[in-house]
Motif scaffolding. Sequence first.
Motif, PDB file in Angstrom:
ATOM      1  N   HIS A  97     -13.521 -19.202  15.531  1.00  0.00           N
ATOM      2  CA  HIS A  97     -14.922 -18.951  15.204  1.00  0.00           C
ATOM      3  C   HIS A  97     -15.001 -18.221  13.864  1.00  0.00           C
ATOM      4  N   ALA A  98     -16.114 -18.427  13.159  1.00  0.00           N
ATOM      5  CA  ALA A  98     -16.353 -17.737  11.895  1.00  0.00           C
ATOM      6  C   ALA A  98     -17.698 -17.031  11.966  1.00  0.00           C
ATOM      7  N   PHE A  99     -17.772 -15.873  11.291  1.00  0.00           N
ATOM      8  CA  PHE A  99     -19.019 -15.114  11.236  1.00  0.00           C
ATOM      9  C   PHE A  99     -19.300 -14.749   9.782  1.00  0.00           C
ATOM     10  N   ASP A 100     -20.468 -15.167   9.281  1.00  0.00           N
ATOM     11  CA  ASP A 100     -20.880 -14.925   7.900  1.00  0.00           C
ATOM     12  C   ASP A 100     -21.589 -13.578   7.822  1.00  0.00           C
ATOM     13  N   MET A 101     -20.990 -12.628   7.112  1.00  0.00           N
ATOM     14  CA  MET A 101     -21.562 -11.292   7.026  1.00  0.00           C
ATOM     15  C   MET A 101     -22.819 -11.260   6.160  1.00  0.00           C
ATOM     16  N   ASP A 102     -23.027 -12.262   5.316  1.00  0.00           N
ATOM     17  CA  ASP A 102     -24.236 -12.307   4.490  1.00  0.00           C
ATOM     18  C   ASP A 102     -25.438 -12.814   5.279  1.00  0.00           C
ATOM     19  N   THR A 103     -25.224 -13.868   6.055  1.00  0.00           N
ATOM     20  CA  THR A 103     -26.326 -14.463   6.811  1.00  0.00           C
ATOM     21  C   THR A 103     -26.372 -14.003   8.257  1.00  0.00           C
ATOM     22  N   MET A 104     -25.335 -13.276   8.716  1.00  0.00           N
ATOM     23  CA  MET A 104     -25.207 -12.814  10.100  1.00  0.00           C
ATOM     24  C   MET A 104     -25.278 -14.003  11.057  1.00  0.00           C
ATOM     25  N   GLU A 105     -24.542 -15.043  10.735  1.00  0.00           N
ATOM     26  CA  GLU A 105     -24.580 -16.271  11.527  1.00  0.00           C
ATOM     27  C   GLU A 105     -23.188 -16.668  12.005  1.00  0.00           C
ATOM     28  N   TRP A 106     -23.108 -17.005  13.303  1.00  0.00           N
ATOM     29  CA  TRP A 106     -21.878 -17.525  13.886  1.00  0.00           C
ATOM     30  C   TRP A 106     -21.768 -19.025  13.636  1.00  0.00           C
ATOM     31  N   SER A 107     -20.538 -19.481  13.516  1.00  0.00           N
ATOM     32  CA  SER A 107     -20.287 -20.904  13.270  1.00  0.00           C
ATOM     33  C   SER A 107     -20.289 -21.731  14.540  1.00  0.00           C
ATOM     34  N   GLY A 108     -20.119 -21.081  15.722  1.00  0.00           N
ATOM     35  CA  GLY A 108     -19.757 -21.819  16.913  1.00  0.00           C
ATOM     36  C   GLY A 108     -18.276 -22.150  16.853  1.00  0.00           C
ATOM     37  N   SER A 109     -17.756 -22.744  17.897  1.00  0.00           N
ATOM     38  CA  SER A 109     -16.340 -23.115  17.918  1.00  0.00           C
ATOM     39  C   SER A 109     -16.081 -24.192  16.882  1.00  0.00           C
ATOM     40  N   ILE A 110     -15.152 -23.915  15.968  1.00  0.00           N
ATOM     41  CA  ILE A 110     -14.868 -24.834  14.867  1.00  0.00           C
ATOM     42  C   ILE A 110     -13.931 -25.935  15.357  1.00  0.00           C
ATOM     43  N   PRO A 111     -14.275 -27.215  15.174  1.00  0.00           N
ATOM     44  CA  PRO A 111     -13.400 -28.309  15.632  1.00  0.00           C
ATOM     45  C   PRO A 111     -12.018 -28.221  14.996  1.00  0.00           C
ATOM     46  N   THR A 112     -10.997 -28.471  15.786  1.00  0.00           N
ATOM     47  CA  THR A 112      -9.622 -28.442  15.309  1.00  0.00           C
ATOM     48  C   THR A 112      -8.890 -29.697  15.739  1.00  0.00           C
ATOM     49  N   THR A 113      -7.961 -30.157  14.918  1.00  0.00           N
ATOM     50  CA  THR A 113      -7.130 -31.307  15.237  1.00  0.00           C
ATOM     51  C   THR A 113      -5.699 -30.984  14.870  1.00  0.00           C
ATOM     52  N   GLY A 114      -4.788 -31.911  15.171  1.00  0.00           N
ATOM     53  CA  GLY A 114      -3.391 -31.719  14.811  1.00  0.00           C
ATOM     54  C   GLY A 114      -2.647 -30.966  15.893  1.00  0.00           C
ATOM     55  N   ASN A 115      -1.599 -30.275  15.499  1.00  0.00           N
ATOM     56  CA  ASN A 115      -0.765 -29.499  16.422  1.00  0.00           C
ATOM     57  C   ASN A 115      -1.413 -28.140  16.646  1.00  0.00           C
ATOM     58  N   VAL A 116      -2.411 -28.113  17.524  1.00  0.00           N
ATOM     59  CA  VAL A 116      -3.246 -26.931  17.718  1.00  0.00           C
ATOM     60  C   VAL A 116      -2.427 -25.814  18.363  1.00  0.00           C
ATOM     61  N   PRO A 117      -2.562 -24.567  17.892  1.00  0.00           N
ATOM     62  CA  PRO A 117      -1.830 -23.456  18.525  1.00  0.00           C
ATOM     63  C   PRO A 117      -2.210 -23.303  19.994  1.00  0.00           C
ATOM     64  N   ASP A 118      -1.256 -22.854  20.781  1.00  0.00           N
ATOM     65  CA  ASP A 118      -1.529 -22.563  22.184  1.00  0.00           C
ATOM     66  C   ASP A 118      -2.604 -21.488  22.298  1.00  0.00           C
ATOM     67  N   GLY A 119      -3.336 -21.517  23.416  1.00  0.00           N
ATOM     68  CA  GLY A 119      -4.192 -20.394  23.714  1.00  0.00           C
ATOM     69  C   GLY A 119      -3.360 -19.132  23.849  1.00  0.00           C
ATOM     70  N   ARG A 120      -3.895 -18.013  23.376  1.00  0.00           N
ATOM     71  CA  ARG A 120      -3.070 -16.807  23.314  1.00  0.00           C
ATOM     72  C   ARG A 120      -3.911 -15.541  23.283  1.00  0.00           C
ATOM     73  N   THR A 121      -3.263 -14.434  23.635  1.00  0.00           N
ATOM     74  CA  THR A 121      -3.840 -13.099  23.523  1.00  0.00           C
ATOM     75  C   THR A 121      -2.832 -12.195  22.819  1.00  0.00           C
ATOM     76  N   TRP A 122      -3.318 -11.066  22.364  1.00  0.00           N
ATOM     77  CA  TRP A 122      -2.497 -10.041  21.717  1.00  0.00           C
ATOM     78  C   TRP A 122      -1.657 -10.593  20.564  1.00  0.00           C
ATOM     79  N   HIS A 123      -2.174 -11.571  19.867  1.00  0.00           N
ATOM     80  CA  HIS A 123      -1.573 -12.070  18.642  1.00  0.00           C
ATOM     81  C   HIS A 123      -2.157 -11.294  17.463  1.00  0.00           C
TER      82      HIS A 123
END
Length: 340
Positions: free
Chosen positions: A239-265
């Motif tokens: 996700h991305a957050f624009d500090m100028d517009t205070m707007e969230w991107s929503g979940s950004i589409p990803t393709t390819g060899n996507v990283p595993d879901g993870r915590t504490w990275h």
Amino acid sequence: MTFVFPSINGTVKPRERSGHVAVHYDGYLVVWGGYCNGEEQLPGFQFLGDRYHPSNEVWLYCIETSTWKHVETSGDIPPPMSGSTACVIGGKYMYIFAGHHDEGPSSTVFVLGLNTFVWQNLTERIQGNPPSDRDKLCCWTHNDLIVYFGGYGISPDPDKVDESCGFFTFNASVEEQFTDNRGWNSHMFVLDTEHLTWSQPQTKGRAPTPRAAQAAAKLGNIAYIFGGRYMEQRRNDLHAFDMDTMEWSGSIPTTGNVPDGRTWHSLSTVSDKHLFLYGGFNNQAEALDSQYIVCRYSGQLLFNPPKAAQVAPKEPSYITLSAQETAGQRKNINNIPQNL
């Protein structure tokens, strides 16, 4: 990019730890807090248990000389904690917020002067409604502001939290401890370090789901959040957050060899166009040492293997994720807390 195990000069070094914080200051890495495995003894018994590191000490790693230095601090020393957040404001003040201690999660704010090593407890001096007690949240800075997002902790007081600024989900798992009033949140709070005020900004767009143990970093005025745990799933959404517009991107589409879901990275800014994603704890209860370079070109993001020479497309229309993750990179770790 290549990982190098540094040759440490001298015999002084900190003990192993996890759940700690680390910031960069004037050529040093400053490490505080966290916990380690220690032996507990009772009459007739001896067993391993987690214990917090002393909170009155910090460890400084000099990047130039590859040496460690132990420093005793003074002042309003925080309790020993893990899962806190840390950042540097004004080039010389390390702000520690939240974390888990012997009595549970917290919402305290402590500041360490990095040129004096004296702590101040600012908790009662800050005006406005603070976040509820929590740990395993993320943060980033923007001028004199610190932005905090998410985390795991107690249910917030509805009179002190604007529900339009996020949600809270109880942990109903029968396998977890502390399921009575704890859970995940997607609340955003802003700490104004100049005026010492808490606020909850009104944001636009689709925010991430409640989560904890995610990682965040900022390129320019855009903050990026990757992963974290929500319910039983360790996620791999970006996700991305624009500090100028205070707007969230929503979940950004990803393709390819996507990283595993993870915590504490970790997710770190390494240039004005690159983020570095490293490690974490996946859904198979494995610790990871995979690494990813996140490149931003022409307003778009491209995830690349760190060792491969990559040429960015002239007109990237989507985000591609790829990784260098080979057999043997993952290591089983059995003594990591499961409520991450």
